[in-house]
Design an enzyme around this catalytic site. Sequence first.
Site, PDB file in Angstrom:
ATOM      1  N   ALA A   1      60.143  32.363  19.527  1.00 14.69           N
ATOM      2  CA  ALA A   1      60.719  32.903  20.478  1.00 14.69           C
ATOM      3  C   ALA A   1      59.319  32.468  22.008  1.00 14.69           C
ATOM      4  O   ALA A   1      59.624  32.946  22.815  1.00 14.69           O
ATOM      5  CB  ALA A   1      61.827  33.602  21.752  1.00 14.69           C
TER       6      ALA A   1
ATOM      7  N   GLN B   1      45.804  22.791  23.935  1.00 16.84           N
ATOM      8  CA  GLN B   1      45.696  24.230  23.874  1.00 16.84           C
ATOM      9  C   GLN B   1      44.653  25.094  23.425  1.00 16.84           C
ATOM     10  O   GLN B   1      44.152  24.984  24.376  1.00 16.84           O
ATOM     11  CB  GLN B   1      47.109  25.337  24.315  1.00 16.84           C
ATOM     12  CG  GLN B   1      47.099  26.263  24.338  1.00 16.84           C
ATOM     13  CD  GLN B   1      47.814  27.171  23.463  1.00 16.84           C
ATOM     14  OE1 GLN B   1      48.700  26.948  23.014  1.00 16.84           O
ATOM     15  NE2 GLN B   1      48.111  28.869  24.602  1.00 16.84           N
TER      16      GLN B   1
ATOM     17  N   SER C   1      60.415  28.084  16.956  1.00 16.74           N
ATOM     18  CA  SER C   1      60.279  28.993  17.904  1.00 16.74           C
ATOM     19  C   SER C   1      60.819  30.497  17.362  1.00 16.74           C
ATOM     20  O   SER C   1      61.458  31.701  17.297  1.00 16.74           O
ATOM     21  CB  SER C   1      60.735  28.420  19.015  1.00 16.74           C
ATOM     22  OG  SER C   1      59.849  27.788  20.049  1.00 16.74           O
ATOM     23  N   PRO C   2      60.140  30.323  15.504  1.00 18.59           N
ATOM     24  CA  PRO C   2      60.594  31.882  15.703  1.00 18.59           C
ATOM     25  C   PRO C   2      60.733  32.781  15.887  1.00 18.59           C
ATOM     26  O   PRO C   2      61.267  34.473  15.893  1.00 18.59           O
ATOM     27  CB  PRO C   2      59.764  31.751  14.627  1.00 18.59           C
ATOM     28  CG  PRO C   2      58.558  31.270  13.957  1.00 18.59           C
ATOM     29  CD  PRO C   2      59.067  30.011  14.748  1.00 18.59           C
TER      30      PRO C   2
ATOM     31  N   TYR D   1      54.020  15.334  21.095  1.00 16.89           N
ATOM     32  CA  TYR D   1      53.118  16.722  21.345  1.00 16.89           C
ATOM     33  C   TYR D   1      52.049  15.970  21.573  1.00 16.89           C
ATOM     34  O   TYR D   1      51.281  15.363  20.777  1.00 16.89           O
ATOM     35  CB  TYR D   1      53.227  17.563  19.604  1.00 16.89           C
ATOM     36  CG  TYR D   1      54.198  17.929  19.144  1.00 16.89           C
ATOM     37  CD1 TYR D   1      55.183  18.027  19.543  1.00 16.89           C
ATOM     38  CD2 TYR D   1      54.198  18.599  17.874  1.00 16.89           C
ATOM     39  CE1 TYR D   1      56.830  19.251  19.852  1.00 16.89           C
ATOM     40  CE2 TYR D   1      56.015  19.315  17.687  1.00 16.89           C
ATOM     41  CZ  TYR D   1      56.829  19.245  18.797  1.00 16.89           C
ATOM     42  OH  TYR D   1      58.154  19.685  17.820  1.00 16.89           O
TER      43      TYR D   1
ATOM     44  N   ARG E   1      50.732  30.976  25.573  1.00 19.60           N
ATOM     45  CA  ARG E   1      51.197  29.789  26.142  1.00 19.60           C
ATOM     46  C   ARG E   1      51.893  29.564  27.376  1.00 19.60           C
ATOM     47  O   ARG E   1      51.922  28.334  28.378  1.00 19.60           O
ATOM     48  CB  ARG E   1      52.575  29.553  25.130  1.00 19.60           C
ATOM     49  CG  ARG E   1      53.505  28.173  25.326  1.00 19.60           C
ATOM     50  CD  ARG E   1      54.164  28.306  23.954  1.00 19.60           C
ATOM     51  NE  ARG E   1      53.955  28.290  22.648  1.00 19.60           N
ATOM     52  CZ  ARG E   1      54.867  27.765  21.700  1.00 19.60           C
ATOM     53  NH1 ARG E   1      56.306  27.608  21.656  1.00 19.60           N
ATOM     54  NH2 ARG E   1      54.372  27.868  20.529  1.00 19.60           N
TER      55      ARG E   1
HETATM   56  P1  NDP Z   1      56.534  30.773  17.583  1.00 18.99           P
HETATM   57  O1  NDP Z   1      58.089  31.254  18.573  1.00 18.99           O
HETATM   58  O2  NDP Z   1      56.087  31.249  16.205  1.00 18.99           O
HETATM   59  O3  NDP Z   1      55.818  30.599  18.771  1.00 18.99           O
HETATM   60  C1  NDP Z   1      54.291  30.330  18.875  1.00 18.99           C
HETATM   61  C2  NDP Z   1      53.219  31.255  19.442  1.00 18.99           C
HETATM   62  O4  NDP Z   1      53.194  32.113  20.124  1.00 18.99           O
HETATM   63  C3  NDP Z   1      52.046  30.936  20.044  1.00 18.99           C
HETATM   64  O5  NDP Z   1      51.277  29.434  19.620  1.00 18.99           O
HETATM   65  C4  NDP Z   1      51.470  32.007  20.089  1.00 18.99           C
HETATM   66  O6  NDP Z   1      51.261  31.405  21.596  1.00 18.99           O
HETATM   67  C5  NDP Z   1      51.825  32.842  20.423  1.00 18.99           C
HETATM   68  N1  NDP Z   1      51.975  33.970  19.279  1.00 18.99           N
HETATM   69  C6  NDP Z   1      52.219  33.491  17.764  1.00 18.99           C
HETATM   70  N2  NDP Z   1      51.863  34.446  16.902  1.00 18.99           N
HETATM   71  C7  NDP Z   1      51.556  35.480  17.609  1.00 18.99           C
HETATM   72  C8  NDP Z   1      51.199  36.651  17.099  1.00 18.99           C
HETATM   73  N3  NDP Z   1      51.288  37.497  16.350  1.00 18.99           N
HETATM   74  N4  NDP Z   1      50.864  37.668  18.222  1.00 18.99           N
HETATM   75  C9  NDP Z   1      49.983  36.754  19.453  1.00 18.99           C
HETATM   76  N5  NDP Z   1      51.319  35.640  19.882  1.00 18.99           N
HETATM   77  C10 NDP Z   1      51.764  35.087  18.887  1.00 18.99           C
HETATM   78  O7  NDP Z   1      56.694  29.028  17.082  1.00 18.99           O
HETATM   79  P2  NDP Z   1      56.476  28.086  17.997  1.00 18.99           P
HETATM   80  O8  NDP Z   1      57.166  27.679  19.445  1.00 18.99           O
HETATM   81  O9  NDP Z   1      55.532  27.727  18.088  1.00 18.99           O
HETATM   82  O10 NDP Z   1      57.305  26.729  16.828  1.00 18.99           O
HETATM   83  C11 NDP Z   1      56.835  26.179  15.789  1.00 18.99           C
HETATM   84  C12 NDP Z   1      56.733  25.099  15.367  1.00 18.99           C
HETATM   85  O11 NDP Z   1      58.898  24.414  15.776  1.00 18.99           O
HETATM   86  C13 NDP Z   1      56.660  24.195  16.822  1.00 18.99           C
HETATM   87  O12 NDP Z   1      54.564  23.799  16.770  1.00 18.99           O
HETATM   88  C14 NDP Z   1      56.380  22.443  16.167  1.00 18.99           C
HETATM   89  O13 NDP Z   1      56.296  21.927  15.215  1.00 18.99           O
HETATM   90  C15 NDP Z   1      57.929  23.512  16.496  1.00 18.99           C
HETATM   91  N6  NDP Z   1      58.922  22.484  17.530  1.00 18.99           N
HETATM   92  C16 NDP Z   1      59.617  21.992  18.159  1.00 18.99           C
HETATM   93  C17 NDP Z   1      60.851  21.870  18.741  1.00 18.99           C
HETATM   94  C18 NDP Z   1      62.093  20.901  18.189  1.00 18.99           C
HETATM   95  O14 NDP Z   1      62.322  20.429  19.486  1.00 18.99           O
HETATM   96  N7  NDP Z   1      62.149  20.441  17.155  1.00 18.99           N
HETATM   97  C19 NDP Z   1      60.435  22.218  19.695  1.00 18.99           C
HETATM   98  C20 NDP Z   1      59.541  23.857  18.956  1.00 18.99           C
HETATM   99  C21 NDP Z   1      58.683  23.693  18.582  1.00 18.99           C
HETATM  100  P3  NDP Z   1      49.972  31.555  22.636  1.00 18.99           P
HETATM  101  O15 NDP Z   1      48.710  33.104  22.064  1.00 18.99           O
HETATM  102  O16 NDP Z   1      49.789  30.559  23.109  1.00 18.99           O
HETATM  103  O17 NDP Z   1      50.712  32.810  23.677  1.00 18.99           O
END
Ligand code: NDP
Length: 336
Positions: free
Chosen positions: A222, A35, A219-220, A62, A239
């Site tokens: 979501a 991305q 995904s803290p 990834y 996303r």
């Molecule tokens: P989040 O649920 O925090 O989502 C992150 C996404 O939310 C960002 O990439 C961005 O996306 C958006 N975002 C984050 N902060 C903000 C903000 N302050 N304002 C606006 N938009 C925001 O976490 P992830 O889902 O990314 O999970 C974190 C990590 O956990 C991953 O990178 C990975 O390493 C791990 N993971 C592990 C999994 C597993 O199966 N073990 C599955 C999923 C994740 P955007 O700007 O594109 O909208």
Amino acid sequence: MVVVMSTTMLYRPLGKSGLQVSALSFGAWVTFGKQIGDPVAQQLLHTAYDAGINFFDNAEVYADGKAELVMGAILKKSGWRRSSYLVSSKVFFGYEDEKPNQTGLSRKHVVEACHAALGRLQVDYLDLYYCHRPDPTVPILETARAMHDLIVQGKVLYWGTSEWSAAQIAEAQRLCTAHNFHAPIVEQPQYNLFHRSRVEKEYAPLYQSPTGLGTTIWSPLASGLLTGKYHHGVPKNSRLDAPGMEWLRDLILKDPSAPKKLAVVPQLAAVAAELGTTLPRLGVAWCLKNPHISTVILGASRVEQLTENLGALDLLEKLTPSVMKQLDALSKPVAA
Ligand code: NDP
């Protein structure tokens, strides 16, 4: 415009192991190699490290290995001491193709995927190596022995699981104890205000077990739902707008529970506003309040998001028992 606050990082032990992990960590899913461009990835990793984050999360799948290539190049160039950070990979989904043995948790794929990840990340060992999902076609003992051997060879320091049931984790720990293998010490589950039950109820006995269980939660926010950004449709460049993420958009926005969750988001934002903070900070800080969470893995596509979310550390004291009760009342009825 988010004000960058000067936050002090906290460090927590990873379960009952001796490893210290920063309470906030940083992951590469969807963003690195896909991305965002490599310069943004570099800025993000440096912002994280400068804020005291010591754990970078990655996986073979990834961007089909590209996320590890991008992270590896940044780590190599950074000049950071290897002892100052932890880096992970995860095995299961594969990175090349889906021919027999190119995915799953057989000894062959666990070992080959480890070697491939070490090459892409340009490191001599992985601090954490996860089984990204359970594999019902492979005996747990075979996977556990392969992980143990990688640890003995010095290619992996600790191993763990991601989205395994409590029964599967307990079985892996039991087998490892019986065979005198290194046991899995960490699980990587989803955890956020809308996804609570597994971490809070199902795993509860494991935190107290002799091996213990650290948690590096994903995904803290979501996937952004808990930022309020999906309230009026799907914004461009988010996303859920990204090519190839249609499955996640459907999962999050077309799930029967979606309307109820979307209705709760503004109420959570109102609580954040009362506390003088933002919803993303509240969402991250809420995860951190759970003492069984070793680290909250942050994701971000922009540096401003990461700096905003790092501010969650300053909010912990404001999440008093009465605020936590308020958040429970809002989230529990709609949470999985
Ligand atoms: P989040 O649920 O925090 O989502 C992150 C996404 O939310 C960002 O990439 C961005 O996306 C958006 N975002 C984050 N902060 C903000 C903000 N302050 N304002 C606006 N938009 C925001 O976490 P992830 O889902 O990314 O999970 C974190 C990590 O956990 C991953 O990178 C990975 O390493 C791990 N993971 C592990 C999994 C597993 O199966 N073990 C599955 C999923 C994740 P955007 O700007 O594109 O909208």
